[in-house]
Design a protein around this motif. Sequence first.
Motif, PDB file in Angstrom:
ATOM      1  N   UNK A  15      43.974  35.238   9.645  1.00  5.37           N
ATOM      2  CA  UNK A  15      44.473  35.862  10.547  1.00  5.37           C
ATOM      3  C   UNK A  15      45.618  35.378  11.224  1.00  5.37           C
ATOM      4  N   UNK A  16      44.800  34.328  11.972  1.00  4.63           N
ATOM      5  CA  UNK A  16      45.774  32.745  12.140  1.00  4.63           C
ATOM      6  C   UNK A  16      46.557  31.692  11.484  1.00  4.63           C
ATOM      7  N   UNK A  17      46.925  31.512  11.863  1.00  2.00           N
ATOM      8  CA  UNK A  17      47.655  29.628  11.497  1.00  2.00           C
ATOM      9  C   UNK A  17      46.469  28.755  11.631  1.00  2.00           C
ATOM     10  N   UNK A  18      45.602  27.771  11.073  1.00  2.00           N
ATOM     11  CA  UNK A  18      44.687  26.932  11.150  1.00  2.00           C
ATOM     12  C   UNK A  18      45.071  25.851  10.477  1.00  2.00           C
ATOM     13  N   UNK A  19      44.849  24.590  11.574  1.00  2.00           N
ATOM     14  CA  UNK A  19      45.358  23.507  10.442  1.00  2.00           C
ATOM     15  C   UNK A  19      43.969  22.391  11.196  1.00  2.00           C
ATOM     16  N   UNK A  20      44.093  21.613  10.379  1.00  2.70           N
ATOM     17  CA  UNK A  20      43.651  20.966  10.332  1.00  2.70           C
ATOM     18  C   UNK A  20      43.697  19.672  10.255  1.00  2.70           C
ATOM     19  N   UNK A  21      43.641  18.308  10.628  1.00  4.27           N
ATOM     20  CA  UNK A  21      43.930  17.491  10.813  1.00  4.27           C
ATOM     21  C   UNK A  21      43.431  15.632  11.087  1.00  4.27           C
ATOM     22  N   UNK A  22      43.409  14.866  10.072  1.00  5.80           N
ATOM     23  CA  UNK A  22      42.749  14.145  10.465  1.00  5.80           C
ATOM     24  C   UNK A  22      43.078  12.918  11.371  1.00  5.80           C
ATOM     25  N   UNK A  23      42.172  11.859  12.142  1.00  3.54           N
ATOM     26  CA  UNK A  23      41.996  11.524  13.230  1.00  3.54           C
ATOM     27  C   UNK A  23      41.957  10.329  12.764  1.00  3.54           C
ATOM     28  N   UNK A  69      41.813   8.075  27.625  1.00  2.00           N
ATOM     29  CA  UNK A  69      39.954   8.266  27.136  1.00  2.00           C
ATOM     30  C   UNK A  69      40.068   9.988  27.547  1.00  2.00           C
ATOM     31  N   UNK A  70      39.167  10.102  26.486  1.00  2.00           N
ATOM     32  CA  UNK A  70      39.240  12.164  26.316  1.00  2.00           C
ATOM     33  C   UNK A  70      38.094  12.302  26.106  1.00  2.00           C
ATOM     34  N   UNK A  71      36.933  13.792  26.999  1.00  3.92           N
ATOM     35  CA  UNK A  71      35.830  13.561  26.001  1.00  3.92           C
ATOM     36  C   UNK A  71      35.406  14.756  25.696  1.00  3.92           C
ATOM     37  N   UNK A  72      34.836  14.369  24.333  1.00  9.41           N
ATOM     38  CA  UNK A  72      35.001  15.105  23.384  1.00  9.41           C
ATOM     39  C   UNK A  72      34.245  15.709  22.607  1.00  9.41           C
ATOM     40  N   UNK A  73      33.838  17.254  22.460  1.00  5.72           N
ATOM     41  CA  UNK A  73      32.659  17.442  21.774  1.00  5.72           C
ATOM     42  C   UNK A  73      32.905  17.276  20.060  1.00  5.72           C
ATOM     43  N   UNK A  94      36.909  11.609  11.111  1.00  9.49           N
ATOM     44  CA  UNK A  94      36.646  12.676  12.275  1.00  9.49           C
ATOM     45  C   UNK A  94      37.874  13.494  11.796  1.00  9.49           C
ATOM     46  N   UNK A  95      38.287  15.226  12.089  1.00  8.43           N
ATOM     47  CA  UNK A  95      38.918  16.066  11.994  1.00  8.43           C
ATOM     48  C   UNK A  95      39.550  17.253  13.185  1.00  8.43           C
ATOM     49  N   UNK A  96      40.182  16.608  13.122  1.00 12.22           N
ATOM     50  CA  UNK A  96      40.716  17.960  14.782  1.00 12.22           C
ATOM     51  C   UNK A  96      41.617  19.131  14.326  1.00 12.22           C
ATOM     52  N   UNK A  97      40.986  20.348  14.309  1.00 11.06           N
ATOM     53  CA  UNK A  97      40.767  21.717  13.790  1.00 11.06           C
ATOM     54  C   UNK A  97      41.627  22.552  14.933  1.00 11.06           C
ATOM     55  N   UNK A 105      42.847  30.268  22.778  1.00 11.27           N
ATOM     56  CA  UNK A 105      43.199  28.948  21.492  1.00 11.27           C
ATOM     57  C   UNK A 105      42.878  27.307  22.238  1.00 11.27           C
ATOM     58  N   UNK A 106      42.886  27.112  21.046  1.00 10.14           N
ATOM     59  CA  UNK A 106      41.642  25.719  21.163  1.00 10.14           C
ATOM     60  C   UNK A 106      42.138  24.691  20.581  1.00 10.14           C
ATOM     61  N   UNK A 107      40.887  23.515  20.499  1.00 10.14           N
ATOM     62  CA  UNK A 107      40.981  22.903  18.771  1.00 10.14           C
ATOM     63  C   UNK A 107      39.837  21.976  19.288  1.00 10.14           C
ATOM     64  N   UNK A 108      39.605  21.721  17.622  1.00 12.21           N
ATOM     65  CA  UNK A 108      38.333  21.344  17.787  1.00 12.21           C
ATOM     66  C   UNK A 108      37.835  20.113  17.323  1.00 12.21           C
ATOM     67  N   UNK A 109      36.994  19.713  17.636  1.00  7.56           N
ATOM     68  CA  UNK A 109      36.841  18.217  16.127  1.00  7.56           C
ATOM     69  C   UNK A 109      35.220  18.575  15.548  1.00  7.56           C
TER      70      UNK A 109
END
Length: 126
Positions: A15-23, A69-73, A94-97, A105-109
């Motif tokens: 329904x919306x654009x989703x992008x997956x980026x390798x880190x 530094x960042x805290x990620x779930x 590791x992928x950011x989506x 909206x946001x980014x998940x890992x």
Amino acid sequence: MVEADVHKVRTFIRKEAVVRLPINTQNMQFIVATLPEAVIDFESKQPRIDSDGQPISAVGLIALGADGAEILSVKVAGQPKGLTQGSLVKVTGLLATTWQMGDRHGVSFRAEGIEPLNPPRTASAA
């Protein structure tokens, strides 16, 4: 980017654009902030599983890089073993989506694996 060039970036359209980026994690350090917990499906209240039938766990990680530094779930299939709070870990794949739900909206890992950098010694290894 992880082991590749930009051509490895995949875009999926729902329904919306989703992008997956390798880190690229090569020059980063990761410290366990919170131990693995089962990811629970919002609707069914049951543990979520991946397409291979593995339960999905979330691990809180402190990601240290050149810019701070960042805290990620970070979600990972299975239950990572040997993690202790404050320990250094190796994160693979590791992928950011990006995601969007209504006006949120946001980014998940997500990672292929999370394992201790220095696994604890066992009695037989001592």
